[in-house]
Design a protein around this motif. Structure first.
Motif, PDB file in Angstrom:
ATOM      1  N   PRO A 141       0.801  -1.182   0.118  1.00 47.78           N
ATOM      2  CA  PRO A 141      -0.111  -0.122  -0.004  1.00 47.78           C
ATOM      3  C   PRO A 141       1.247   1.226   0.109  1.00 47.78           C
ATOM      4  O   PRO A 141       2.277   1.210   0.733  1.00 47.78           O
ATOM      5  N   SER A 142       0.178   2.600  -0.691  1.00 44.62           N
ATOM      6  CA  SER A 142       1.327   3.465  -0.510  1.00 44.62           C
ATOM      7  C   SER A 142       0.542   4.921  -1.987  1.00 44.62           C
ATOM      8  O   SER A 142      -0.899   4.779  -1.742  1.00 44.62           O
ATOM      9  N   TYR A 143       0.927   5.651  -1.515  1.00 41.92           N
ATOM     10  CA  TYR A 143      -0.389   7.426  -1.144  1.00 41.92           C
ATOM     11  C   TYR A 143       1.086   7.863  -2.266  1.00 41.92           C
ATOM     12  O   TYR A 143       2.092   7.733  -2.335  1.00 41.92           O
ATOM     13  N   VAL A 144       0.064   8.409  -2.978  1.00 38.86           N
ATOM     14  CA  VAL A 144       0.569   9.882  -3.968  1.00 38.86           C
ATOM     15  C   VAL A 144       0.451  10.674  -3.723  1.00 38.86           C
ATOM     16  O   VAL A 144      -1.404  10.672  -4.061  1.00 38.86           O
ATOM     17  N   SER A 145       1.267  11.956  -3.266  1.00 42.32           N
ATOM     18  CA  SER A 145       0.367  13.244  -2.435  1.00 42.32           C
ATOM     19  C   SER A 145       0.689  14.174  -3.514  1.00 42.32           C
ATOM     20  O   SER A 145       1.999  14.481  -3.591  1.00 42.32           O
ATOM     21  N   VAL A 146      -0.468  15.019  -4.465  1.00 44.40           N
ATOM     22  CA  VAL A 146      -0.617  15.170  -5.168  1.00 44.40           C
ATOM     23  C   VAL A 146      -1.153  16.892  -4.781  1.00 44.40           C
ATOM     24  O   VAL A 146      -1.768  16.794  -3.984  1.00 44.40           O
ATOM     25  N   PHE A 147       0.094  17.920  -4.646  1.00 43.69           N
ATOM     26  CA  PHE A 147      -0.585  18.957  -3.882  1.00 43.69           C
ATOM     27  C   PHE A 147      -1.630  20.097  -4.851  1.00 43.69           C
ATOM     28  O   PHE A 147      -1.456  20.917  -5.082  1.00 43.69           O
ATOM     29  N   ALA A 148      -2.623  19.803  -4.498  1.00 41.36           N
ATOM     30  CA  ALA A 148      -4.083  20.359  -5.825  1.00 41.36           C
ATOM     31  C   ALA A 148      -4.166  21.365  -5.298  1.00 41.36           C
ATOM     32  O   ALA A 148      -4.012  22.148  -6.130  1.00 41.36           O
ATOM     33  N   GLY A 149      -4.386  21.840  -4.010  1.00 44.83           N
ATOM     34  CA  GLY A 149      -4.552  23.539  -3.623  1.00 44.83           C
ATOM     35  C   GLY A 149      -3.045  24.280  -4.116  1.00 44.83           C
ATOM     36  O   GLY A 149      -3.627  25.419  -4.714  1.00 44.83           O
ATOM     37  N   ARG A 150      -1.958  23.721  -4.234  1.00 44.44           N
ATOM     38  CA  ARG A 150      -1.075  24.888  -4.514  1.00 44.44           C
ATOM     39  C   ARG A 150      -0.913  24.926  -5.919  1.00 44.44           C
ATOM     40  O   ARG A 150      -0.453  25.648  -6.237  1.00 44.44           O
ATOM     41  N   ILE A 151      -1.284  23.674  -6.672  1.00 47.02           N
ATOM     42  CA  ILE A 151      -1.106  24.020  -8.094  1.00 47.02           C
ATOM     43  C   ILE A 151      -2.395  25.078  -8.416  1.00 47.02           C
ATOM     44  O   ILE A 151      -2.196  25.932  -9.213  1.00 47.02           O
ATOM     45  N   ALA A 152      -3.540  24.811  -7.584  1.00 43.03           N
ATOM     46  CA  ALA A 152      -4.523  25.884  -7.813  1.00 43.03           C
ATOM     47  C   ALA A 152      -4.359  27.426  -7.664  1.00 43.03           C
ATOM     48  O   ALA A 152      -4.540  28.482  -8.311  1.00 43.03           O
ATOM     49  N   ASP A 153      -3.550  27.555  -6.246  1.00 39.43           N
ATOM     50  CA  ASP A 153      -2.362  28.670  -5.924  1.00 39.43           C
ATOM     51  C   ASP A 153      -1.757  29.449  -7.607  1.00 39.43           C
ATOM     52  O   ASP A 153      -1.136  30.941  -7.666  1.00 39.43           O
ATOM     53  N   THR A 154      -1.033  28.811  -8.313  1.00 35.43           N
ATOM     54  CA  THR A 154      -0.762  28.828  -9.823  1.00 35.43           C
ATOM     55  C   THR A 154      -1.979  29.642 -10.755  1.00 35.43           C
ATOM     56  O   THR A 154      -0.975  30.267 -11.682  1.00 35.43           O
ATOM     57  N   GLY A 155      -2.591  29.406 -10.147  1.00 30.72           N
ATOM     58  CA  GLY A 155      -3.604  30.391 -11.438  1.00 30.72           C
ATOM     59  C   GLY A 155      -4.517  28.980 -12.518  1.00 30.72           C
ATOM     60  O   GLY A 155      -5.215  29.127 -13.521  1.00 30.72           O
ATOM     61  N   ARG A 156      -3.749  27.285 -11.838  1.00 31.45           N
ATOM     62  CA  ARG A 156      -3.956  26.472 -12.723  1.00 31.45           C
ATOM     63  C   ARG A 156      -5.626  25.618 -12.266  1.00 31.45           C
ATOM     64  O   ARG A 156      -5.303  25.901 -10.724  1.00 31.45           O
ATOM     65  N   ASP A 157      -5.668  24.662 -13.323  1.00 35.34           N
ATOM     66  CA  ASP A 157      -7.654  24.488 -12.817  1.00 35.34           C
ATOM     67  C   ASP A 157      -6.859  22.864 -12.058  1.00 35.34           C
ATOM     68  O   ASP A 157      -5.961  22.369 -13.012  1.00 35.34           O
ATOM     69  N   PRO A 158      -6.562  22.509 -11.193  1.00 38.44           N
ATOM     70  CA  PRO A 158      -5.750  21.169 -10.392  1.00 38.44           C
ATOM     71  C   PRO A 158      -7.166  19.722 -11.199  1.00 38.44           C
ATOM     72  O   PRO A 158      -6.268  18.486 -10.810  1.00 38.44           O
ATOM     73  N   VAL A 159      -8.608  20.148 -10.955  1.00 36.96           N
ATOM     74  CA  VAL A 159      -9.212  19.255 -11.674  1.00 36.96           C
ATOM     75  C   VAL A 159      -8.772  18.165 -12.892  1.00 36.96           C
ATOM     76  O   VAL A 159      -8.732  16.949 -11.968  1.00 36.96           O
ATOM     77  N   PRO A 160      -8.667  18.632 -13.754  1.00 32.10           N
ATOM     78  CA  PRO A 160      -8.410  17.960 -14.963  1.00 32.10           C
ATOM     79  C   PRO A 160      -6.852  17.166 -14.426  1.00 32.10           C
ATOM     80  O   PRO A 160      -6.845  15.894 -15.120  1.00 32.10           O
ATOM     81  N   HIS A 161      -5.933  18.065 -14.600  1.00 38.02           N
ATOM     82  CA  HIS A 161      -4.702  17.554 -13.854  1.00 38.02           C
ATOM     83  C   HIS A 161      -4.511  15.941 -12.887  1.00 38.02           C
ATOM     84  O   HIS A 161      -4.160  15.209 -13.005  1.00 38.02           O
ATOM     85  N   MET A 162      -5.287  16.427 -11.706  1.00 37.51           N
ATOM     86  CA  MET A 162      -5.655  14.892 -10.886  1.00 37.51           C
ATOM     87  C   MET A 162      -6.304  13.867 -11.922  1.00 37.51           C
ATOM     88  O   MET A 162      -6.125  12.548 -11.094  1.00 37.51           O
TER      89      MET A 162
END
Length: 238
Positions: A141-162
């Motif tokens: 078991p493992s986790y892959v932690s993508v910082f969607a909130g910080r991506i959003a802070d750059t003006g990018r929409d993180p939803v398609p990214h995630m």
């Protein structure tokens, strides 16, 4: 809109305040917990090992992530092995790079071969996601932690990214995607809609869960009352 108990995404509480962690741990919809050195420092903690072991005495049965804090991979490995030995519910957070931008993929690969449950953190790009997934053990078991909130802070929409990250994880059924650093309650429902496995949420945001589905006309009236009451309390005059 789904209610909280209808969500498929697992909500993990993110924090380092013991009282707050225990408050969230007691809630059935909280499926795990995470913390990090920055949160620990804000909470005024100075003894990392003592804090972690104290928390694990009272939270023994939900997954909880503790992070290494060395900048050298050999020492990260040593810290990771100690942290992993603190409990069966422990995941070891490994940053995707060190401060010199050197990737941690080889360390992740080594730890994965030793069956350490890993949470690779501070990920931002899909290239990083792909390389991390390739380094993980498909049987552990493992986790892959993508910082969607910080991506959003750059003006990018993180939803398609995630959503793309969710697809990249399909090759490893033991790996779960974490949507990290959400900025608002809506992010929980966005993560659920794209099939993200987990979202880490701070207590401040979690306390807004009582507002889910709240009537907007009533919310409008509550807001007007707040402005009025605060003006009266302040003694404003014109």
């Amino acid at each position: 809109m789904n209610t909280v108990d209808q969500l498929k995404v697992k909500i993990f509480a993110d924090g380092a305040d013991k009282a707050g962690m225990l408050e969230m741990y007691a809630k059935p919809y909280i499926k795990g917990l995470t913390t990090n050195p920055t949160l620990m420092r804000k909470a005024g903690l100075t003894d990392y090992r003592a804090f972690a072991k104290d928390i694990l005495k009272v939270i023994p049965d939900k997954p909880i992530s503790f992070e290494v804090f060395s900048d050298e991979f050999a020492d990260m490995e040593r810290q990771a092995m100690e942290i992993a030995g603190w409990g069966n519910n422990v995941y070891v957070k490994i940053p995707v790079t060190n401060t010199r931008r050197e990737t941690s993929y080889e360390l992740v690969r080594k730890l994965a071969k030793r069956k350490v449950k890993i949470n690779v953190t501070a990920i931002m790009t899909l290239a990083q996601v792909k390389d991390v997934v390739a380094a993980l053990d498909p049987a552990t078991p493992s986790y892959v932690s993508v910082f969607a909130g910080r991506i959003a802070d750059t003006g990018r929409d993180p939803v398609p990214h995630m959503a793309s990250a969710v697809k990249l994880l399909k090759v490893n059924p033991k790996a779960e995607l974490i949507g990290a650093s959400p900025r608002e309650l809506l992010n929980i429902f966005q993560a659920d809609a794209i099939g993200c496995h987990i979202i880490t949420v701070t207590n401040d945001i979690l306390k807004k869960l009582s507002l889910v589905g709240f009537d907007l006309d009533d919310y409008s009236l509550d807001t007007v009352k707040m402005f009025y009451n605060d003006a009266v309390a302040a003694g404003f005059k014109l």
